[in-house]
Design a protein around this motif. Structure first.
Motif, short mmCIF file in Angstrom:
data_model
loop_
_atom_site.label_atom_id
_atom_site.label_comp_id
_atom_site.label_asym_id
_atom_site.label_seq_id
_atom_site.Cartn_x
_atom_site.Cartn_y
_atom_site.Cartn_z
N LYS A 51 -48.92 43.77 -4.81
CA LYS A 51 -48.11 44.53 -5.59
C LYS A 51 -47.60 44.06 -7.02
O LYS A 51 -47.66 44.57 -7.99
CB LYS A 51 -46.84 45.30 -4.68
N CYS A 52 -46.93 42.94 -6.56
CA CYS A 52 -46.38 42.27 -7.75
C CYS A 52 -47.26 41.88 -8.76
O CYS A 52 -46.98 42.33 -10.08
CB CYS A 52 -45.85 40.86 -7.34
N TYR A 53 -48.43 41.37 -8.57
CA TYR A 53 -49.68 41.15 -9.66
C TYR A 53 -49.71 42.47 -10.35
O TYR A 53 -50.16 42.50 -11.60
CB TYR A 53 -50.81 40.66 -8.86
N GLN A 54 -50.25 43.58 -9.59
CA GLN A 54 -50.70 44.82 -10.05
C GLN A 54 -49.48 45.24 -11.11
O GLN A 54 -49.87 45.73 -12.18
CB GLN A 54 -50.85 45.89 -9.01
N GLU A 55 -48.23 45.25 -10.81
CA GLU A 55 -47.22 45.74 -11.70
C GLU A 55 -47.25 45.08 -12.79
O GLU A 55 -46.87 45.24 -13.93
CB GLU A 55 -45.89 45.83 -10.93
N GLU A 56 -47.15 43.68 -12.76
CA GLU A 56 -47.13 42.56 -13.86
C GLU A 56 -48.18 43.14 -14.89
O GLU A 56 -48.14 43.07 -16.11
CB GLU A 56 -47.30 41.54 -13.35
N LYS A 57 -49.50 43.16 -14.39
CA LYS A 57 -50.77 43.58 -15.17
C LYS A 57 -50.48 44.90 -16.07
O LYS A 57 -50.91 45.15 -17.09
CB LYS A 57 -52.07 43.14 -14.54
N GLU A 58 -50.08 45.97 -15.07
CA GLU A 58 -49.90 47.08 -15.68
C GLU A 58 -48.89 47.20 -16.85
O GLU A 58 -49.04 48.03 -17.65
CB GLU A 58 -49.65 48.15 -14.57
#
Length: 224
Positions: A51-58
């Motif tokens: 989730k953290c990686y997804q939010e950072e990239k988005e």
């Protein structure tokens, strides 16, 4: 430390430049209640990181990047939680039962169901140390990734089985494989049907000449 086999790839389609995250998990542990608690800890280890990686990239790329997860997740049908049957399996008859609550599966698809399972479990145990609380696993609603099961969405219920094989102590026929996706970000278009009971070789079950694996293939098509 909790060990879990997990892999996540960040992919980009050349023509449209759309991006997606594809992850695979194998939540390996004993097929009993203590093993199910280990699987919860495994989920608490990997899903928040995803989730953290997804939010950072988005945020960095200013675009929608949906997450898809394929997982071998031990889950067995059971009778004693009627709310779970009503919500997920539409009160189908019991099959392939093992005597423990599917905390891990419930934690992904419904926080309401998970809390009901915890409550049911805590009423059934006498020792205080055997009781469970979502806070033990740093649990947030659906782990914050808001996943849905592709086959449950398509069929309005999970398949009757994704594996059917002979064991030393009998025949196991159960649903343990899933494709999870974020319904808020993508739409399910189609899915690969699992062979019917008549199509399964009743002499060999799985694996066999017809299906070289002891699990049936799952596949789904999405658009976004």
């Amino acid at each position: 430390p909790i060990e879990v086999a997990a892999l996540m790839l960040h992919l980009q389609e050349k023509k449209t430049t759309k991006r997606l995250l594809v992850a695979v998990l194998h939540l390996k542990s004993a097929k009993d209640a203590p093993g199910e608690k280990v699987r919860l800890k495994q989920l608490s280890r990997v899903l928040p990181d995803m989730k953290c990686y997804q939010e950072e990239k988005e945020k960095e790329l200013k675009m929608n990047i949906p997450l898809f997860i394929g997982v071998l997740l031990i889950f067995f049908f059971f009778l004693y939680c009627s709310c779970f049957y009503e919500k997920v399996f539409q009160n189908k008859k019991q099959r392939g039962t093992k005597d423990f609550e599917p905390f891990a599966y419930a934690s992904i698809i419904s926080s309401e169901v998970m809390n009901a399972l915890f409550e049911s479990h805590n009423k059934s145990v006498s020792k205080e140390e055997d009781k469970l609380d979502p806070k033990q696993f740093a649990y947030s609603e659906k782990w914050g990734v808001n996943l849905s099961s592709a086959y449950s969405e398509a069929l309005s219920t999970e398949p009757d089985y994704t594996s059917w094989k002979k064991r030393k102590d009998g025949i196991d026929k159960y649903t343990v494989d899933y494709i999870f996706f974020q319904k808020s970000k993508v739409s399910l278009v189609s899915y690969l049907e699992i062979p019917s009971e008549k199509e399964v070789n009743q002499s060999t079950f799985l694996p066999g000449w017809e299906y070289p694996s002891d699990h049936f293939s799952l596949m789904a098509t999405f658009e976004f």
